[in-house]
Design an enzyme around this catalytic site. Sequence first.
Site, PDB file in Angstrom:
ATOM      1  N   HIS A   7      11.990 -42.015 -33.007  1.00  0.00           N
ATOM      2  CA  HIS A   7      10.593 -42.194 -32.596  1.00  0.00           C
ATOM      3  C   HIS A   7      10.328 -41.670 -31.184  1.00  0.00           C
ATOM      4  O   HIS A   7       9.173 -41.507 -30.782  1.00  0.00           O
ATOM      5  CB  HIS A   7      10.207 -43.677 -32.685  1.00  0.00           C
ATOM      6  CG  HIS A   7       8.796 -43.908 -33.132  1.00  0.00           C
ATOM      7  ND1 HIS A   7       7.759 -43.067 -32.789  1.00  0.00           N
ATOM      8  CD2 HIS A   7       8.246 -44.873 -33.902  1.00  0.00           C
ATOM      9  CE1 HIS A   7       6.633 -43.505 -33.318  1.00  0.00           C
ATOM     10  NE2 HIS A   7       6.896 -44.594 -34.007  1.00  0.00           N
ATOM     11  N   ASP A  66       6.722 -38.707 -34.257  1.00  0.00           N
ATOM     12  CA  ASP A  66       5.821 -39.806 -34.609  1.00  0.00           C
ATOM     13  C   ASP A  66       5.659 -39.871 -36.123  1.00  0.00           C
ATOM     14  O   ASP A  66       6.020 -38.936 -36.852  1.00  0.00           O
ATOM     15  CB  ASP A  66       4.459 -39.614 -33.947  1.00  0.00           C
ATOM     16  CG  ASP A  66       4.550 -39.691 -32.429  1.00  0.00           C
ATOM     17  OD1 ASP A  66       5.393 -40.457 -31.939  1.00  0.00           O
ATOM     18  OD2 ASP A  66       3.795 -38.968 -31.755  1.00  0.00           O
TER      19      ASP A  66
END
Length: 580
Positions: free
Chosen positions: A553, A557
């Site tokens: 992450h 995204d």
Amino acid sequence: MAELIRMPKMSDTMTEGVIAEWHKKVGDKVKSGDVLAEVETDKATMDLEAYEEGTLLYIGVEKGASVPVDGVLAVIGADGEDYKALLNGSSGGSQEAAAPAPSANGAVPAPSGTTKTDEVATNLPDKEAISAAPAENVNASVIRMPKMSDTMTEGTIVAWHKKEGDTVKSGDILAEVETDKATMDLEAYEEGTLLYVGVKEGSSVAVDDIIAVVGEKGANFKVLLDGGGSAGAPAAQPAATGEGGSATAQQNPQANLPANADTDLSYGGSAGDVTETNGRVKASPLAKRIAEEKGISLAQVKGSGPEGRIVKSDVESFVPQPKPATAQPASASAGQPAPAAPQPEPVAQSTSVGGEYEDVPVSQMRKTIARRLSESLFTAPHFYLTMEINMDKAMELRGTVNGVSSVKISFNDFVIKAAAVALKQHPNVNSSWLGDKIRKYKYVNIGVAVAVDEGLLVPVVRNADQKTLSTIAGEVKEMAGKAKDKKLQPKDWEGSTFSISNLGMFGIDEFTAIINPPDACILAVGAIKQTVKFEGEVAKPTNVMKVTLSCDHRVVDGATGAAFLQTFKQLLEDPMRMLV
């Protein structure tokens, strides 16, 4: 205590490396495993990991400069520690010459002249040893355990191809070394006579530890072992041996002293014990830290390193011995015998509440897999995206393609090709997290997980987006065979930008995979299952495959990962699009 960081031998043909980038600057805190710099070798650009902890006190090589293997790159130690004497021992120059003023980027120009391996001393030997044969006059060089892969921290000597007294030429194979990924040949890059073998077959050795000495026959190499031991190791000062004789001889049969040891100057006196004359135990910093964490007294551990030095594997494999029975107090009368100690009840040999079991030693490969995947899972914030893909058209096309292809093409080859084409359209997924920046690759190198007996290897299909299905199939089959035979070389597994793990052939419907650093994503591929789809009210059979994308992450995204999967799905559901 300050430690020298040297240029490791990162490939079997490497003679020097170029500093492509420094990731730390003078004054930065460094932990074991941190990436200090990127080093360009003759085969790849690889990460130079720290194996000492402390503060980066000195950088001796500027970005873009080349350094010979075993040349001094930097110094790590405690804040404010005086490391100049250490550099003096390395370069032989004055303190002023050894510690020039840093440049604007924090790097310090390397000392003038060529640093010789046999001149380096992380701890200065005693004055008598120096006066007997100064290190700079010894015509011999130490051979250290090279770093043969970007993740290697130690290696195991599988077999020696040379023995003490043999003549060695540059390019000769000295030994076979088992790393975390493959069994590789250790080539000699010095010429002369093999004067000393410090590690027995089957023993593990930390990267940069001394494993042998090559030089002129009769050279006083003992001075090098005393004063120029492995980086970070305390000097191996001679200690009095008891009735047990040489500690090194007990723990390293290949290092037994010869019959002429009393008259041969090269042995410089009695062999060292594990404990130095000042009471300190000879052990690597990592071994000391592990022993402290486990509550193990190093005085009870036998070292397998040079001169009986305790290394990481010695501490990890140490089994505490039961304490001996307490001596009986002396009798009041000297002639009266001490009462006999009570005899313990006999214990059945096979008693175990849970039944029989077997302890299997952990291989170098499995150790590294455990360390790297733990670092990945607990460092990179993972999230997962799962999607179903209709494989009907891919199955039809596979039958057609295999009718004309010289190599049998699998569904996994279709997955690799589709992923590669999709990555070109989604460069944010084809990226890596580098701490202070995100690197987006303009090429696509797909790492393909291959299961072997001892763990998992990830050979790389380079520029997969530019290759045909038959070319990809041929490369994957060839590298899978090399992986199972432990014949992969660093160039085969380095440089992936994205990874794929396929367990579909084992009947696994779906699973999640741990990201393979430094990649930002890994795709877990399940089996193709027949199910039912409805066209209006009519049920028809269809073939579906589930895939799960694990994303870092910090780089990718949710929307970015989802967009990649949509493109990947479209390519497999209409596979002719990726062939034109």
